[in-house]
Design an enzyme around this catalytic site. Structure first.
Site, PDB file in Angstrom:
ATOM      1  N   LYS A   1      -5.646   6.637  11.569  1.00 49.03           N
ATOM      2  CA  LYS A   1      -7.042   6.693  12.029  1.00 49.03           C
ATOM      3  C   LYS A   1      -7.001   6.666  13.559  1.00 49.03           C
ATOM      4  O   LYS A   1      -7.026   5.577  14.159  1.00 49.03           O
ATOM      5  CB  LYS A   1      -7.815   5.485  11.509  1.00 49.03           C
ATOM      6  CG  LYS A   1      -7.939   5.391   9.993  1.00 49.03           C
ATOM      7  CD  LYS A   1      -8.773   4.163   9.611  1.00 49.03           C
ATOM      8  CE  LYS A   1      -8.774   3.911   8.129  1.00 49.03           C
ATOM      9  NZ  LYS A   1      -9.409   2.640   7.746  1.00 49.03           N
TER      10      LYS A   1
ATOM     11  N   ARG B   1      -5.351   1.342  -6.501  1.00 45.13           N
ATOM     12  CA  ARG B   1      -4.003   1.752  -6.094  1.00 45.13           C
ATOM     13  C   ARG B   1      -3.452   2.865  -6.984  1.00 45.13           C
ATOM     14  O   ARG B   1      -2.608   3.647  -6.583  1.00 45.13           O
ATOM     15  CB  ARG B   1      -3.031   0.568  -6.162  1.00 45.13           C
ATOM     16  CG  ARG B   1      -3.290  -0.529  -5.162  1.00 45.13           C
ATOM     17  CD  ARG B   1      -2.097  -1.467  -5.097  1.00 45.13           C
ATOM     18  NE  ARG B   1      -2.396  -2.738  -4.462  1.00 45.13           N
ATOM     19  CZ  ARG B   1      -2.393  -2.942  -3.148  1.00 45.13           C
ATOM     20  NH1 ARG B   1      -2.136  -1.952  -2.327  1.00 45.13           N
ATOM     21  NH2 ARG B   1      -2.665  -4.125  -2.649  1.00 45.13           N
TER      22      ARG B   1
ATOM     23  N   GLU C   1       4.972   3.556   6.257  1.00 42.66           N
ATOM     24  CA  GLU C   1       3.691   2.845   6.143  1.00 42.66           C
ATOM     25  C   GLU C   1       2.690   3.710   5.391  1.00 42.66           C
ATOM     26  O   GLU C   1       2.787   4.943   5.414  1.00 42.66           O
ATOM     27  CB  GLU C   1       3.127   2.609   7.547  1.00 42.66           C
ATOM     28  CG  GLU C   1       3.468   1.279   8.165  1.00 42.66           C
ATOM     29  CD  GLU C   1       2.464   0.194   7.797  1.00 42.66           C
ATOM     30  OE1 GLU C   1       1.786   0.309   6.744  1.00 42.66           O
ATOM     31  OE2 GLU C   1       2.358  -0.765   8.568  1.00 42.66           O
ATOM     32  N   ASP C   2       1.710   3.071   4.784  1.00 46.18           N
ATOM     33  CA  ASP C   2       0.629   3.828   4.156  1.00 46.18           C
ATOM     34  C   ASP C   2      -0.375   4.332   5.182  1.00 46.18           C
ATOM     35  O   ASP C   2      -0.780   5.476   5.175  1.00 46.18           O
ATOM     36  CB  ASP C   2      -0.085   2.962   3.092  1.00 46.18           C
ATOM     37  CG  ASP C   2      -0.472   1.583   3.621  1.00 46.18           C
ATOM     38  OD1 ASP C   2      -0.163   1.255   4.783  1.00 46.18           O
ATOM     39  OD2 ASP C   2      -1.078   0.819   2.849  1.00 46.18           O
TER      40      ASP C   2
ATOM     41  N   GLY D   1       0.784  -1.246   0.000  1.00 43.98           N
ATOM     42  CA  GLY D   1       0.000   0.000   0.000  1.00 43.98           C
ATOM     43  C   GLY D   1       0.803   1.277   0.000  1.00 43.98           C
ATOM     44  O   GLY D   1       0.307   2.319  -0.432  1.00 43.98           O
TER      45      GLY D   1
ATOM     46  N   ASP E   1      -5.665   0.044  -1.622  1.00 37.89           N
ATOM     47  CA  ASP E   1      -6.574  -0.691  -2.500  1.00 37.89           C
ATOM     48  C   ASP E   1      -7.854  -1.147  -1.802  1.00 37.89           C
ATOM     49  O   ASP E   1      -7.920  -1.251  -0.584  1.00 37.89           O
ATOM     50  CB  ASP E   1      -5.887  -1.952  -3.023  1.00 37.89           C
ATOM     51  CG  ASP E   1      -5.791  -3.038  -1.951  1.00 37.89           C
ATOM     52  OD1 ASP E   1      -5.219  -2.765  -0.886  1.00 37.89           O
ATOM     53  OD2 ASP E   1      -6.333  -4.139  -2.168  1.00 37.89           O
TER      54      ASP E   1
ATOM     55  N   ASP F   1      -4.094   1.870  11.225  1.00 38.62           N
ATOM     56  CA  ASP F   1      -5.527   1.731  11.504  1.00 38.62           C
ATOM     57  C   ASP F   1      -5.653   1.244  12.963  1.00 38.62           C
ATOM     58  O   ASP F   1      -5.647   2.050  13.881  1.00 38.62           O
ATOM     59  CB  ASP F   1      -6.097   0.741  10.476  1.00 38.62           C
ATOM     60  CG  ASP F   1      -7.590   0.543  10.576  1.00 38.62           C
ATOM     61  OD1 ASP F   1      -8.225   1.182  11.422  1.00 38.62           O
ATOM     62  OD2 ASP F   1      -8.141  -0.269   9.807  1.00 38.62           O
TER      63      ASP F   1
ATOM     64  N   PHE G   1     -13.009   3.854   5.449  1.00 37.58           N
ATOM     65  CA  PHE G   1     -12.191   2.966   4.629  1.00 37.58           C
ATOM     66  C   PHE G   1     -11.768   3.782   3.407  1.00 37.58           C
ATOM     67  O   PHE G   1     -12.601   4.377   2.727  1.00 37.58           O
ATOM     68  CB  PHE G   1     -12.965   1.716   4.198  1.00 37.58           C
ATOM     69  CG  PHE G   1     -12.136   0.813   3.346  1.00 37.58           C
ATOM     70  CD1 PHE G   1     -11.113   0.065   3.902  1.00 37.58           C
ATOM     71  CD2 PHE G   1     -12.348   0.748   1.977  1.00 37.58           C
ATOM     72  CE1 PHE G   1     -10.318  -0.742   3.111  1.00 37.58           C
ATOM     73  CE2 PHE G   1     -11.552  -0.061   1.184  1.00 37.58           C
ATOM     74  CZ  PHE G   1     -10.539  -0.803   1.750  1.00 37.58           C
ATOM     75  N   VAL G   2     -10.474   3.837   3.138  1.00 44.13           N
ATOM     76  CA  VAL G   2      -9.975   4.693   2.063  1.00 44.13           C
ATOM     77  C   VAL G   2      -9.221   3.896   0.995  1.00 44.13           C
ATOM     78  O   VAL G   2      -8.670   2.827   1.271  1.00 44.13           O
ATOM     79  CB  VAL G   2      -9.066   5.820   2.611  1.00 44.13           C
ATOM     80  CG1 VAL G   2      -9.867   6.806   3.439  1.00 44.13           C
ATOM     81  CG2 VAL G   2      -7.906   5.267   3.428  1.00 44.13           C
TER      82      VAL G   2
END
Ligand code: IMP
Length: 176
Positions: free
Chosen positions: A132, A167, A100-101, A45, A161, A104, A154-155
């Site tokens: 988040k 993506r 990191e992307d 990600g 993705d 969560d 949720f993104v």
């Protein structure tokens, strides 16, 4: 905008991402100016974030990758972590920055930090494009750089993705 069976709407536009990534790069160049850090990119990600951020770095550094996933094609985080750590770089005694992307629940980050700590780096910090806060289960002391704090959406987009789709999108979208 529809991806597979879900509808999404824009949340963070490409211009804002670009600007924020530049700012983080400036900060990293300062904070790591004397240490030749090792950047550990967490695939898949964060591949666009890693690439854009790394282009802002003008101090000597090394870059390596690992692959972790706690989502299996759905929209809810699970505890199962797939782990393909295979470092070509010895991080013992080095200053490590994980890229990191999104953080969560924080489970993935905690897991990876613990694994890397066992390799005895001099320091270990985490940089995440998205956080988040309401979803985070335990505080991550190593989380020093955050691009954007978002609500529990949720993104997708900019590397993230839904069922491997989205993506390639330049903006970040949230599920409607
Ligand atoms: P955590 O372990 O719950 O913190 O989840 C971290 C990982 O789950 C991230 O690296 C992403 O791969 C994935 N993830 C978490 N939230 C989202 C999201 O909103 N969209 C897509 N992937 C996500």
């Amino acid at each position: 905008m529809k991806l597979v069976d879900l509808d999404f709407e824009p949340l963070i536009l490409a211009d804002a991402i670009e600007k924020r990534v530049k700012d983080i790069g400036i900060q990293l160049n300062k904070d790591y100016s004397d240490t030749k850090p090792v950047f550990v990119g967490v695939l898949n990600g964060s591949f666009l974030f890693i690439a854009d951020l790394i282009k802002q770095i003008d101090i000597p550094c090394e870059i390596t990758f690992t692959k972790l996933a706690s989502y299996y094609g759905g929209t809810k985080s699970t505890l199962k972590i797939r782990d393909d750590i295979d470092f070509s770089v010895d991080i013992k005694g080095r200053d490590v920055l994980i890229i990191e992307d999104i953080v969560d629940t924080g489970n993935t980050a905690h897991y990876l930090i613990d694994k890397l700590k066992a390799k005895e780096p001099a320091s270990i910090k985490l940089c995440s494009l998205l956080l988040k806060p309401a979803s985070l289960q335990t505080k991550i002391d190593e989380l020093k750089y955050v691009g954007f704090e978002i609500e529990n959406h949720f993104v997708v987009g900019y590397g993230l993705d839904y069922k491997e789709m989205g993506r390639n999108l330049r903006d970040i979208y949230k599920k409607v």
